[in-house]
Design an enzyme around this catalytic site. Structure first.
Site, PDB file in Angstrom:
ATOM      1  N   LYS A 158      17.809  94.983  58.239  1.00 36.80           N
ATOM      2  CA  LYS A 158      19.021  94.592  58.971  1.00 36.80           C
ATOM      3  C   LYS A 158      19.403  93.136  58.724  1.00 36.80           C
ATOM      4  CE  LYS A 158      20.423  97.555  60.406  1.00 36.80           C
ATOM      5  NZ  LYS A 158      21.018  98.649  59.571  1.00 36.80           N
ATOM      6  N   GLY A 206      21.130  92.186  55.639  1.00 40.23           N
ATOM      7  CA  GLY A 206      22.054  92.106  54.510  1.00 40.23           C
ATOM      8  C   GLY A 206      21.589  92.847  53.279  1.00 40.23           C
ATOM      9  N   THR A 207      20.658  93.766  53.440  1.00 36.31           N
ATOM     10  CA  THR A 207      20.086  94.499  52.302  1.00 36.31           C
ATOM     11  C   THR A 207      21.154  95.253  51.511  1.00 36.31           C
ATOM     12  OG1 THR A 207      18.243  94.941  53.829  1.00 36.31           O
ATOM     13  CG2 THR A 207      18.170  96.003  51.660  1.00 36.31           C
ATOM     14  N   HIS A 221      11.752  95.913  51.288  1.00 35.45           N
ATOM     15  CA  HIS A 221      11.532  95.307  52.606  1.00 35.45           C
ATOM     16  C   HIS A 221      10.088  94.824  52.733  1.00 35.45           C
ATOM     17  CE1 HIS A 221      15.391  96.268  54.195  1.00 35.45           C
ATOM     18  NE2 HIS A 221      15.176  97.544  54.456  1.00 35.45           N
ATOM     19  N   ARG A 230      18.486  86.256  57.993  1.00 34.54           N
ATOM     20  CA  ARG A 230      19.558  86.347  58.990  1.00 34.54           C
ATOM     21  C   ARG A 230      19.028  85.876  60.341  1.00 34.54           C
ATOM     22  NH1 ARG A 230      22.574  92.079  60.677  1.00 34.54           N
ATOM     23  NH2 ARG A 230      24.405  91.149  61.695  1.00 34.54           N
ATOM     24  N   SER A 255      21.137  94.287  65.669  1.00 39.88           N
ATOM     25  CA  SER A 255      21.443  95.287  64.643  1.00 39.88           C
ATOM     26  C   SER A 255      20.370  96.373  64.594  1.00 39.88           C
ATOM     27  CB  SER A 255      21.572  94.599  63.281  1.00 39.88           C
ATOM     28  OG  SER A 255      21.981  95.507  62.287  1.00 39.88           O
ATOM     29  N   TYR A 264      22.417  85.029  55.407  1.00 43.33           N
ATOM     30  CA  TYR A 264      23.429  86.027  55.783  1.00 43.33           C
ATOM     31  C   TYR A 264      24.559  85.352  56.549  1.00 43.33           C
ATOM     32  CZ  TYR A 264      25.290  90.260  58.107  1.00 43.33           C
ATOM     33  OH  TYR A 264      26.094  91.269  58.567  1.00 43.33           O
ATOM     34  N   LYS A 270      34.824  95.376  54.905  1.00 45.05           N
ATOM     35  CA  LYS A 270      35.842  96.437  54.962  1.00 45.05           C
ATOM     36  C   LYS A 270      35.699  97.385  53.774  1.00 45.05           C
ATOM     37  CE  LYS A 270      40.864  97.093  55.379  1.00 45.05           C
ATOM     38  NZ  LYS A 270      41.098  97.925  54.201  1.00 45.05           N
ATOM     39  N   MET A 318      33.078  97.958  51.878  1.00 46.31           N
ATOM     40  CA  MET A 318      31.837  98.723  51.930  1.00 46.31           C
ATOM     41  C   MET A 318      31.884  99.795  53.009  1.00 46.31           C
ATOM     42  SD  MET A 318      28.910  95.846  51.200  1.00 46.31           S
ATOM     43  CE  MET A 318      27.625  97.062  51.366  1.00 46.31           C
TER      44      MET A 318
END
Length: 285
Positions: A46, A48-49, A101, A123, A131, A186, A223, A225
């Site tokens: 969570k 920005g992957t 990760h 982030r 998130s 991020y 938007k 994505m």
């Protein structure tokens, strides 16, 4: 894929069952052969992957959006440690773009002898926590908590998926002086994506003209994505992602924790952060 809320514990780190096995994790850590031109997209979950998967795909297509519109993000920049990783990564032509990760101590051992590059995106942990909470309501393979306050307690425990945020970040920051390591924020990317794309291109030795960079920025916007079925996880079956509980791309902003943390919760989180990160400079957060 078998959907289960069970976790696999591996070297003290919990990973979701179903997509990970002890064998796949061992292979990624001890057996995977890193190539000199590999590029790793490394993140705590969570953070920005998927965004970096999109950006890297577009940079390596020189801004041409065709690949991101015709191939799923998890096929373009696959996860190393998942049970599908070996089949997707091992015989892929170079340069390979690979997502992980994994904490630093479980990163492929063969990396040490290579010239491969790692991009690590960090982030604000409060936003990560928010998130993660919403993702846990949406993802059928994750443990859930009754409310956000309960989830904060989970997030700050060693039971959280892929280990504590603090340990994950500190582990990767041991590489900050390595010329083959790029640290991204991020939060900075949400403010100025273009300058970060330029920074990534420079790090990777990719010489894109202004029009190509503009295309990377345009097609990796939140938007774009969210509307792209190759990147928004809408193709994932309902038994894995419960669409009635939300969408994979929720807000894509920095600072949403302000809408969730009470002053008391924020004060307690800040206290824990300052103690855990007292020897670490992450002022840009």
């Amino acid at each position: 894929m078998e959907v289960t809320r069970k976790y696999i514990e591996f070297e003290g780190i919990k990973t979701p069952g179903g997509v990970h096995t002890p064998e796949s994790l061992t292979w990624a850590w001890k057996e995977f052969e890193v190539r000199d031109d590999d590029v790793f997209n490394a993140t705590y979950p969570k953070s920005g992957t998927t965004w970096l998967q999109e950006i890297l795909s577009l940079i390596y297509s020189n801004g041409d959006p065709t690949p991101v519109k015709t191939k799923f993000s998890w096929d373009r920049v696959p996860w190393l440690e998942q049970h599908s990783g070996r089949g997707q990564v091992e015989n892929r032509p170079s340069p390979r773009l690979i997502t992980t990760h994994l904490p630093r101590f479980l990163f492929p051992q063969s990396f040490q002898k290579s010239k491969a590059k790692v991009i690590y995106t960090v982030r604000n942990p409060k936003d990560v926590c928010v998130s993660f909470y919403y993702f846990s309501l949406y993802a059928e393979f994750m443990e859930r908590r009754e409310n956000f306050q309960d989830y904060i307690t989970h997030f700050l425990s060693k039971d959280v998926m892929f280990g504590l945020w603090f340990e994950h970040v500190k582990g990767w920051l041991t590489m900050k002086d390595n010329p083959n390591f790029l640290l991204l924020s991020y939060d900075n990317m949400t403010k100025d994506l273009r300058s970060n794309v330029v920074k990534i291109c420079k790090f990777l030795g990719k010489d894109l003209d202004d029009a190509a960079i503009d295309s990377v920025v345009e097609h990796s916007s939140f938007k774009a994505m969210k509307e792209n079925n190759m990147s928004n996880y809408s193709a994932v079956p309902n038994e894995i992602f419960s669409k009635g509980q939300g969408t994979f791309h929720r807000k894509g902003i920095s600072g949403d924790h302000k809408n969730h943390f009470t002053p008391a919760l924020e004060e307690e989180f800040d206290r824990i952060y300052k103690e855990a990160m007292k020897d670490v400079d992450l002022a840009f957060l």
